[in-house]
Motif scaffolding. Sequence first.
Motif, PDB file in Angstrom:
ATOM      1  N   TRP A1324      37.329  70.968  89.941  1.00  0.00           N
ATOM      2  CA  TRP A1324      38.480  71.869  89.853  1.00  0.00           C
ATOM      3  C   TRP A1324      39.336  71.741  91.107  1.00  0.00           C
ATOM      4  O   TRP A1324      38.811  71.597  92.226  1.00  0.00           O
ATOM      5  N   HIS A1325      40.642  71.847  90.928  1.00  0.00           N
ATOM      6  CA  HIS A1325      41.589  71.741  92.020  1.00  0.00           C
ATOM      7  C   HIS A1325      42.698  72.772  91.829  1.00  0.00           C
ATOM      8  O   HIS A1325      42.962  73.218  90.702  1.00  0.00           O
ATOM      9  N   ARG A1326      43.319  73.119  92.934  1.00  0.00           N
ATOM     10  CA  ARG A1326      44.449  74.044  92.885  1.00  0.00           C
ATOM     11  C   ARG A1326      45.665  73.362  93.494  1.00  0.00           C
ATOM     12  O   ARG A1326      45.580  72.762  94.575  1.00  0.00           O
ATOM     13  N   LYS A1327      46.770  73.425  92.789  1.00  0.00           N
ATOM     14  CA  LYS A1327      47.968  72.729  93.209  1.00  0.00           C
ATOM     15  C   LYS A1327      48.487  73.272  94.526  1.00  0.00           C
ATOM     16  O   LYS A1327      48.989  72.521  95.378  1.00  0.00           O
ATOM     17  N   GLU A1328      48.359  74.594  94.727  1.00  0.00           N
ATOM     18  CA  GLU A1328      48.924  75.223  95.919  1.00  0.00           C
ATOM     19  C   GLU A1328      48.050  75.058  97.151  1.00  0.00           C
ATOM     20  O   GLU A1328      48.433  75.498  98.245  1.00  0.00           O
ATOM     21  N   GLY A1329      46.862  74.509  97.012  1.00  0.00           N
ATOM     22  CA  GLY A1329      45.983  74.353  98.156  1.00  0.00           C
ATOM     23  C   GLY A1329      44.532  74.388  97.718  1.00  0.00           C
ATOM     24  O   GLY A1329      44.213  74.305  96.521  1.00  0.00           O
ATOM     25  N   PRO A1330      43.616  74.500  98.692  1.00  0.00           N
ATOM     26  CA  PRO A1330      42.191  74.529  98.323  1.00  0.00           C
ATOM     27  C   PRO A1330      41.846  75.796  97.561  1.00  0.00           C
ATOM     28  O   PRO A1330      42.539  76.808  97.634  1.00  0.00           O
ATOM     29  N   LEU A1331      40.741  75.718  96.790  1.00  0.00           N
ATOM     30  CA  LEU A1331      40.267  76.871  96.045  1.00  0.00           C
ATOM     31  C   LEU A1331      39.863  77.975  97.017  1.00  0.00           C
ATOM     32  O   LEU A1331      39.291  77.717  98.078  1.00  0.00           O
ATOM     33  N   GLY A1332      40.136  79.234  96.607  1.00  0.00           N
ATOM     34  CA  GLY A1332      39.825  80.360  97.460  1.00  0.00           C
ATOM     35  C   GLY A1332      38.345  80.680  97.479  1.00  0.00           C
ATOM     36  O   GLY A1332      37.526  80.117  96.738  1.00  0.00           O
ATOM     37  N   ALA A1333      38.002  81.637  98.342  1.00  0.00           N
ATOM     38  CA  ALA A1333      36.598  82.030  98.474  1.00  0.00           C
ATOM     39  C   ALA A1333      36.100  82.746  97.243  1.00  0.00           C
ATOM     40  O   ALA A1333      34.897  82.802  96.983  1.00  0.00           O
ATOM     41  N   SER A1334      37.023  83.319  96.453  1.00  0.00           N
ATOM     42  CA  SER A1334      36.595  84.061  95.258  1.00  0.00           C
ATOM     43  C   SER A1334      36.337  83.152  94.078  1.00  0.00           C
ATOM     44  O   SER A1334      35.958  83.636  93.017  1.00  0.00           O
ATOM     45  N   SER A1335      36.560  81.862  94.212  1.00  0.00           N
ATOM     46  CA  SER A1335      36.357  80.930  93.102  1.00  0.00           C
ATOM     47  C   SER A1335      35.078  80.157  93.319  1.00  0.00           C
ATOM     48  O   SER A1335      34.769  79.749  94.445  1.00  0.00           O
ATOM     49  N   SER A1336      34.323  79.966  92.234  1.00  0.00           N
ATOM     50  CA  SER A1336      33.073  79.225  92.324  1.00  0.00           C
ATOM     51  C   SER A1336      32.845  78.486  91.021  1.00  0.00           C
ATOM     52  O   SER A1336      32.908  79.074  89.946  1.00  0.00           O
ATOM     53  N   PRO A1337      32.587  77.172  91.070  1.00  0.00           N
ATOM     54  CA  PRO A1337      32.268  76.406  89.852  1.00  0.00           C
ATOM     55  C   PRO A1337      30.906  76.809  89.307  1.00  0.00           C
ATOM     56  O   PRO A1337      29.972  77.096  90.061  1.00  0.00           O
ATOM     57  N   LEU A1338      30.780  76.821  87.988  1.00  0.00           N
ATOM     58  CA  LEU A1338      29.531  77.154  87.316  1.00  0.00           C
ATOM     59  C   LEU A1338      28.838  75.870  86.872  1.00  0.00           C
ATOM     60  O   LEU A1338      29.472  74.811  86.739  1.00  0.00           O
ATOM     61  N   PRO A1339      27.509  75.957  86.587  1.00  0.00           N
ATOM     62  CA  PRO A1339      26.783  74.726  86.186  1.00  0.00           C
ATOM     63  C   PRO A1339      27.325  74.100  84.910  1.00  0.00           C
ATOM     64  O   PRO A1339      27.202  72.892  84.729  1.00  0.00           O
ATOM     65  N   PRO A1350      47.189  88.912  93.690  1.00  0.00           N
ATOM     66  CA  PRO A1350      48.412  88.082  93.593  1.00  0.00           C
ATOM     67  C   PRO A1350      48.347  86.785  94.373  1.00  0.00           C
ATOM     68  O   PRO A1350      48.909  85.793  93.921  1.00  0.00           O
ATOM     69  N   PRO A1351      47.689  86.678  95.542  1.00  0.00           N
ATOM     70  CA  PRO A1351      47.628  85.354  96.203  1.00  0.00           C
ATOM     71  C   PRO A1351      46.902  84.305  95.380  1.00  0.00           C
ATOM     72  O   PRO A1351      47.023  83.114  95.683  1.00  0.00           O
ATOM     73  N   ASP A1352      46.123  84.720  94.344  1.00  0.00           N
ATOM     74  CA  ASP A1352      45.444  83.738  93.504  1.00  0.00           C
ATOM     75  C   ASP A1352      46.391  83.075  92.518  1.00  0.00           C
ATOM     76  O   ASP A1352      45.972  82.237  91.706  1.00  0.00           O
ATOM     77  N   TYR A1353      47.659  83.501  92.541  1.00  0.00           N
ATOM     78  CA  TYR A1353      48.653  82.876  91.655  1.00  0.00           C
ATOM     79  C   TYR A1353      48.714  81.373  91.963  1.00  0.00           C
ATOM     80  O   TYR A1353      48.712  80.950  93.121  1.00  0.00           O
ATOM     81  N   GLY A1354      48.772  80.561  90.896  1.00  0.00           N
ATOM     82  CA  GLY A1354      48.883  79.127  91.114  1.00  0.00           C
ATOM     83  C   GLY A1354      48.461  78.345  89.891  1.00  0.00           C
ATOM     84  O   GLY A1354      48.130  78.895  88.837  1.00  0.00           O
ATOM     85  N   THR A1355      48.473  77.030  90.039  1.00  0.00           N
ATOM     86  CA  THR A1355      48.116  76.105  88.967  1.00  0.00           C
ATOM     87  C   THR A1355      46.729  75.555  89.247  1.00  0.00           C
ATOM     88  O   THR A1355      46.501  74.922  90.288  1.00  0.00           O
ATOM     89  N   TYR A1356      45.809  75.781  88.332  1.00  0.00           N
ATOM     90  CA  TYR A1356      44.424  75.328  88.450  1.00  0.00           C
ATOM     91  C   TYR A1356      44.213  74.174  87.478  1.00  0.00           C
ATOM     92  O   TYR A1356      44.530  74.297  86.279  1.00  0.00           O
ATOM     93  N   SER A1357      43.658  73.098  87.969  1.00  0.00           N
ATOM     94  CA  SER A1357      43.491  71.890  87.168  1.00  0.00           C
ATOM     95  C   SER A1357      42.018  71.534  87.080  1.00  0.00           C
ATOM     96  O   SER A1357      41.289  71.592  88.076  1.00  0.00           O
ATOM     97  N   LYS A1366      39.633  59.171  83.367  1.00  0.00           N
ATOM     98  CA  LYS A1366      39.622  60.598  83.645  1.00  0.00           C
ATOM     99  C   LYS A1366      40.695  61.291  82.829  1.00  0.00           C
ATOM    100  O   LYS A1366      41.621  60.655  82.305  1.00  0.00           O
ATOM    101  N   SER A1367      40.554  62.630  82.732  1.00  0.00           N
ATOM    102  CA  SER A1367      41.497  63.455  81.986  1.00  0.00           C
ATOM    103  C   SER A1367      41.728  64.728  82.790  1.00  0.00           C
ATOM    104  O   SER A1367      40.811  65.232  83.448  1.00  0.00           O
ATOM    105  N   VAL A1368      42.960  65.236  82.742  1.00  0.00           N
ATOM    106  CA  VAL A1368      43.335  66.410  83.532  1.00  0.00           C
ATOM    107  C   VAL A1368      43.967  67.429  82.602  1.00  0.00           C
ATOM    108  O   VAL A1368      44.774  67.074  81.736  1.00  0.00           O
ATOM    109  N   ALA A1369      43.587  68.695  82.743  1.00  0.00           N
ATOM    110  CA  ALA A1369      44.211  69.808  82.035  1.00  0.00           C
ATOM    111  C   ALA A1369      44.428  70.936  83.033  1.00  0.00           C
ATOM    112  O   ALA A1369      43.570  71.204  83.875  1.00  0.00           O
ATOM    113  N   SER A1370      45.582  71.619  82.932  1.00  0.00           N
ATOM    114  CA  SER A1370      45.950  72.621  83.918  1.00  0.00           C
ATOM    115  C   SER A1370      46.340  73.919  83.249  1.00  0.00           C
ATOM    116  O   SER A1370      46.756  73.943  82.088  1.00  0.00           O
ATOM    117  N   SER A1371      46.207  75.012  84.010  1.00  0.00           N
ATOM    118  CA  SER A1371      46.638  76.342  83.595  1.00  0.00           C
ATOM    119  C   SER A1371      47.378  76.986  84.750  1.00  0.00           C
ATOM    120  O   SER A1371      46.977  76.854  85.910  1.00  0.00           O
TER     121      SER A1371
END
Length: 1763
Positions: A1324-1339, A1350-1357, A1366-1371
């Motif tokens: 997972w990646h964030r267009k606006e910068g690195p993932l925040g501390a509140s984000s964590s990938p699951l198994p 509101p600071p979590d606003y952004g595009t997550y890919s 590879k394939s990329v999808a964003s929200s």
Amino acid sequence: MEFWVLPVCRISLMLTLMSSTGRGAASQTQSAYFLPEFALSPQGSFLEDTTGEQYLTYRYDDQSSRTTRSDEERDTGWDAWGTWSDCSRTCGGGASYSLRRCLNGVNCEGRNIRYRTCSNTDCPPESGDFRAQQCSAHNDIKYQGQTYEWIPVTYDPVSPCALRCQARGKSLVVELAPKVLDGTRCKADSLDMCISGICQEVGCDRQLASNAKEDNCGICAGDGSTCRLVRGQALPHVSPEEPIKTVIEVPMGSRGLRITSKGPDTIVIEAHAPNSRREEVVFSSSGSHALGNNTVEYQRGADRQTLRCYGPLSADFTIKVRYAGPKDTVMQFMFYQPIRYQWRETDFFPCSVTCGGGYQLNSADCMDIRFNKSVAEHLCHSFPENTKPTPKLKECNMDPCLESDGFKEVMPYDQYQPLPRWEQNPWTSCSVSCGGGSQERSVVCVEEDVHGQIVQVEDWKCTHSPRPISKQSCNTFECPQWMAMEWSQCTVTCGPGLRYRVVLCVDHSGQHTGGCSPHHKPHIKEDCLVPVACHKPRESQPVEAKLPWLKQAQELEETKIALEDPTFIPGPWSSCSVSCGLGVQRRQVKCKVLLSFTQAEVELPDEECDKDKPPLQRTCDSGPCLASPDSSWRPLWAHEIPDQHGYVWENMGFTPCSASCAVGKQMAVVRCVSTLKKEIVDDTLCNGSKALLSSLRICNPQPCPPRWEVSLWNPCSVSCGVGLQTRSVSCMRSVAGNRTESVSRVECVERRPPELQACNQVACPPAWEAEEWQQCSHSCGRGTQWRKVYCKQRLASGSYRRLSDEECAGTKPDVHRTCINPDCLLPRLEGGEWSKCSVTCGKGVQRREPVCRRQTASGQLVTLDRSACSDLPLPPLIRSCRMSPCSKHKHTKKRCPQVMGLKRIYIQTRQEKRLSFTIGGRAYLLPKTSVVIKCPVRHFPKAQVRWEKDGSDLTSSKRLSITRSGALRIYNLEAEDIGLYRCWANQDSDIFILKLIGYNNRLLEHPEGKSLGSRSFHPYVNKEGGFVGSKCHEGFPPEKKAPKSPPSWMQKNEFYRDDDGQPKELWDTLALGNYALASAARSHAGAFVLDPAQFEELVKNISQLAESGDVTDEVALHLIGKLMEDLAAAGQGAQTEESTTTGNHLDKTPNTSELSEGKTPKKGSRAVIVRQKHQGSAMSFQRDLRIHVGRTAYLTNATHSLTLMCPAQGLPPPDISWSKDGAPLQNSDRVSWDSGGEVHILSPGASDVGIYRCTVTNDLGSDSETTLVLLAETPTIAALRRNTSDLKSSSLKVVVGGVISVRLGANLTLECPVKGVPRPTLSWHRKEGPLGASSSPLPDGSLLLRNLTPPDYGTYSCVAANSIGKSVASSLLRVAGGALGESEHQGSKEMNRKRVLMASVIGTSVTVKPGDTLRIGCPVVPNHRKPIKWSYQNQTLNQSPGMSYRMLVGGRVLEMKMHGGTFDGRYECQTQTNNQKPIKAWINVLSQEFEWRLGEWSTCSTSCGNRGTQMRKVRCLTSEGQEMPHSVCHHLPKPISQPRPCNLLDCNPSWVSTVWSRCSSSCGRGFRERRVSCQQVEASGSVRVLSSSACEGSRRPEDREQCSSYACVEWLTGPWGKCTGRCLGPAVSTQSRSVSCRHFSNSTSKTCDPKERPSSVRNCSSEMCDVHWKVFPWRTCTAACGSGFQSRRVECIHRQNKKTLPDQHCAWQRRPSTWQHCNITSCGSECKDRTHYCPVVKQLNLCSVDLYRQRCCQTCSQDTSAT
């Protein structure tokens, strides 16, 4: 209580009769006799027939109640049926009967009694059970000298309709009557009832022999759409601190409630009745409990509780759990919840008119079925099961109106008017005649007004129906175009010459036609040059005359056809008028026109054509004439001719040969020559000399080259609608003597001319077409035959168009006729009714007697004497029958059925084709595996074993079947097969849990989200003594225990050892303890088998880790998957001996080593595959891929060849064999293998994907290993294509893709479903910068975002990658509560970037709202370099969840983002000047709160009636009550303002008037009227018409007033003129008249209505058109057999003077055919083709036509057989 009451005398008489017949036992002092089911009429007595069919016959019956006999009853000897008797019961479902009698004195065929159900209403609860009433009637009658209190015995499947009663408190069971009363239920929980001692099936609709069943929602014959299944699992986690928790709420009306609890905690149910009464039950002991008018069945075991309530629930149930122990309780629940909001159709609205025929319309309301009230429609739309019924329309008030009314009375409301409709005008003509154009039509919405007039209204009134199209394409075929043929050869053999070609105008179908532009026609002649010098003398004729090219080009010029404008059409040239020399050719030129509506050509007078008429004749040259054959001549030479004045005739040679082949002629060329100058002079100078005789010689005697010769076209096969013309084409050659001879067609090198062409491509007039007669309505005797007759028109394209009957002339052919089939009237031998089965249990036989019957002409069957059918074969008279199974020990206690299950766990490690298991365990298997689950039983027939899956019965399907031995067979396992399977043997059962393992060693989920939680049986419950609730109690003596299950099928285990011979630990890396799984798990047939205790111990340890928090649930799931993976790895190296026991549950032994049976080991070593240490997958992009067996191979686009290597060792050397997907590998041009065991696959692809197995064998044993070959696939993410907005939920899961809007503080899980081979890795990646501390990938690859701000606003890919790509999808994530969107977010940043508030030494205040960005400046000089310290509330400033900050401009500006929480207070900056003087400045920040509030109710929309509503305005307010724009509160959940009814009062009576009628005068002054009535609208919405006195207080509107129309003008017409014009058809000439608008004073005017203007031109028929075709008789056929022709004369005749006219006068009528085929019969029996164009007939699909099918018998027969 229901009783049958008869007089005492009759009862005593019956008892006496019964005692005299000895029906009771001899030992009985008194006998009980129950009355017949029906009280029979006292006038007749009943007899019992001796045939065994229990016929009832009566005499002296009352005939007044008989119905009229039918013809069938007369023929069969029966009297008519009598009336229905009284019902046997007054409630609860009884039976009624009807009787008839046999009139012929002998046995009549059929029964004399029939039944029906009656009194189907439920009995009151105090009436008791009907069967119990019948048992209690015997309480006063002694049985064996003693009286008892009798109670009914439960359901007896052998004799359900016998009255079997049991003495209360005793074990005595007696059959008190052979039959219960009619209407008695066969068993308590069924609607089936006993009638005449036989249990009859009754459906839920209370009808006999009905198959109607209630669905899960309780609806009889329903489809289950009024409820939905709710099922799930809960883990409440109760504790002493929180001792009770609510699990789920079950709403009132739910059905099939089932709750299963595993754990110590107690189940509590709280019922909330609609009357606000509350009731609570704590379940602790097994049994039935009453709760809210419902019965709840509760069973409690050692560690399991089961609760059932069939419903429907009469109250809301709240299911709770109360703490009773430290162990957690798992609850599973399932019930069918009714859909609360459903559509209900309303009654029809009032009729649109009161008389004369109107319409009524209904609608559908959204109803709350719980409170039976109407609610908003969006509540019904929220259920996908709900479909709103379409409005219905029906006629009403069809009685005619009174004549005096003059108009219809219309209801006063617009919604009751007839529905408007769309009306379309005819299509306009196409914009172009070819090449694709368009045509349009007008579509308007019209409505019928009160006077029946059609008026145009707004389009929106017709939106209830789809709008017809107003534009469509037309004439899409291509336009005609010029087509040029190949150039001819040059006309000379040397020097310059000419060459020609044929240019044709061809249409889109390839036909030669007209219509091409002459300006674009290619040239047909051009110069040519032959590069050969000419040495011949000068010729006297032009070059163009030497060869016939110009003639051919002229003859093949464009064929003109008639157009819609009159055009001269030239005919073909005639032959030359002379055979030699100069002659004349003539042709016909006619003026023709094409009629577009009939596509027929009509001749016109020449003056109708504007252009110049082409020439009618031209000269022709047939060559020089020959001299007379009897005149002698010889050439004279110059010296023989006397000199005449110095000029003589001289021969100059010969003319060119007249023919290039087949004998031509040459003439001598003679010229006048001057003897002095030897020059050619004028021939007149030699007139005095003797002229030379003509000289002729033969030339070119050789035969001509072969050429194609064609005959004239035969007449067209049809006169219209596309027919065919044929001609003969032969290859001929000219020879000497003006003769021709036929040669082989291969000698003609030119293109063969066509033998077939279409003709008469004009539309036929409409005609009747009748289909074949259908079968006779009666198979015997007189009946009726029907057929369909249509009015059709064959179009010019050959297709048919169906028309209305009015468009066909003549009488319509008959559509029905009588038919007679006398063959059926002969006698036939049939079988009678089957007798009863010869046995009462087991297998027996049934017999029947043969019956001789005959069918009468009326269709009735009558029985004849056997002698009439003596010569006919007998039908089958004996058949087998099967009753219920017989008990082996009739007088001993029945032995209970037992299911002999085995408690085993199976884990599949390798792909296998088929595996077998035994009921009682669970299996973790791979997809695409076929399984057999056996169900061994005792004391129960295997064929009657019943299977269930997840509580539902299983039936055989395409992938699932149940064998005769009771085993369940499932082919190619899929995710939908995951579940709990149960096999039943009567009341005993056992289960088998089936789960699937995915490619990542994780358990697959059911595609519908089903779990195995809602089950009432644990898979490992000990069944000793049978399960709870069984009615069959077969126990064991106290000193003995129930027999244990047979020993495991594998008793010996070998430890899995490493190279040092020590046991290898499998779980060192998992910290699960040291488990010798290699010994505990037995490897066999690609699966591991564990005892339940071993598997449960492993799972228990993993569960403890999850409970202690050491690992998460996801990690625990991964550990279980790892367990399966390591077990599979252990199985690849394990070598176990084959078990010798017979209890083998798996059919095959893949991936194992086995010893050959019955052989003594010899010196040497057994066959073993040399395995590589690094097992796993092999991903390579090499061109030639080499893989060792045991590894997974991935095929890519770069793979050109694949080699599978299987190195083996052993002594003697082993034999190597390969298989693919369980079948032996076949050698082909792509697949081969060598002696070294290597398989070579060239150009591998998708067909090569599968499981390849290498097996090595020698005399000492065998070994095998598999390799999985897969097709590599690039990753593909199944991204969501729509936006998601959920501002209410605190936690939600969304698939990546689109825009996601969530509320502040929500937890969001972004899922990334991906496919690919090999399995892709996710990041997972964030267009606006690195993932925040509140984000964590699951198994599982998802991304968890906690406590969104509101600071979590952004595009997550989500990036999915594997070795292929590879394939990329964003929200795009938006968090409500400050930044409402990207634009507002950006705008807010721009605004806040400029807002810097300076702190003050005396303090200042500012008000901000959540989400704002505030910048506070410290009042220092720009070059200040001292440190600046900021504080909040006199404390050092720190980051907090509700506030984040940063320092700008060296700490001089403090930037804060107000996310929420507490951020108001005092902010202070402290620093020092350069003089060390302290500076303090502060600012007080106040938070501004906003909220949504509902305002006051608006004014009611109406003052009375039922349509009044009022709303409350939703406002955004500050804490001080100041109203703000809605955008300020946009981040808050907005309440919904629901309308409420108001002013539901009866309106005061008022006058209501209809619309005005038309003015009584069309011009000048008149009057118009309307109806006025006093009406009152009630609070319910209905309208009452009152007397006029009720409205006296108000002014009555006028019902009549004066009106004025247009000025008095009218259209005046003059007399019709003379019929003029061309006769193109009936009534196609025209005549005209004058039409003018004038005042009554005869002055002209322009105010007349143009819509009412009379026509000034009309069609007429002139005397010239009074013609018809006269047909003369057919002439004799040209052939007696085969295919001949016959012709007839057809002439155009004037009807009045009977004179014959030219054919063009009748051209507008369809001309009858002048020829036809005749005697189209084969001259022999041989089926062969009679013509050489049969292949064309087959291509054109003309074999269905008799003419072509008979002439092309052989070809058409082949076509029929092929189809």
